[in-house]
Design a protein around this motif. Sequence first.
Motif: not given
Length: 281
Positions: A49-52, A61-62, A124-126
């Motif tokens: 959720l934070t990354a996207i 929003t997280c 996005v860091g995933l």
Amino acid sequence: MACRQLAGGTQNNLFELTREDGSTTVLRRPPRHPRPKSDETMLREARVLTAIEGHGVPQPTCHAVCDDPGVIGTCFYVMSAVGGFAPVGDLPGRYATDPDWRHRLGLAMVDAIASLARIRPDEVGLGDLGRPEGWLERQVGRWRKQLESYAAFDGYDGPDLPGVERVGDWLEANRPGDFTLGIIHGDYHLANVMASHDRPELTAVLDWELTTLGDPRLDLAWLLTTSGGVGSFETMADGFPTTDELVARYGDRTGLRMDDLTWWRALACYKLGIILEGTNA
């Protein structure tokens, strides 16, 4: 601060937190009796959720995540409260009377996963969220193994899924030659989204516990499979997009090949059947 448990969240629990000023947030945590990987699932959801966020996918929003089970007994995260309703059963308000609103809601369902499909995991860091190598080749074996694991359940007499081996063999023999790596939700259907009361659009995609890396076309196939038949887009009431419209919309928005979704829909049915067998085991 006041706290009350919310309905929904069949696998995990949701609690509305209300401050003295009336502002609200939602805490999501595993059930009272956590499963072996419940904490890992919470942290994974919060990470995704934070990354996207900001990439076009309607989502809460997280705000914060706690990776210390010692605080409340499990890991958890806190997210924004989202208004709206789950568009299952009888639809409220203008959705019940306006075919155009129903049509636009159906398209919004596809638009959300199309936006997710366009996100590049590495950007996005995933990139390490899942194991993309051999993803297609692993699918049948992964779900066969899950079906076999039900044998350990007390009182389970074996699978009651006629043709399941034949379907698995067909999937293995007809595996697609193309694979597109993306982020998939993993359980995308009408009960896992919230729709706005005021506009024919989604306010959030929820329940990200099965999110991973894979081919995004499985999310589309899952939506088509779980919304098919009685109570589906096409049979619930006039106005909802047809399957052909949904597929064309997704293809236009993602650029992915839509010439033959037979394999993807068969995989979705295979996976769904095995999951439901586990529920009934």
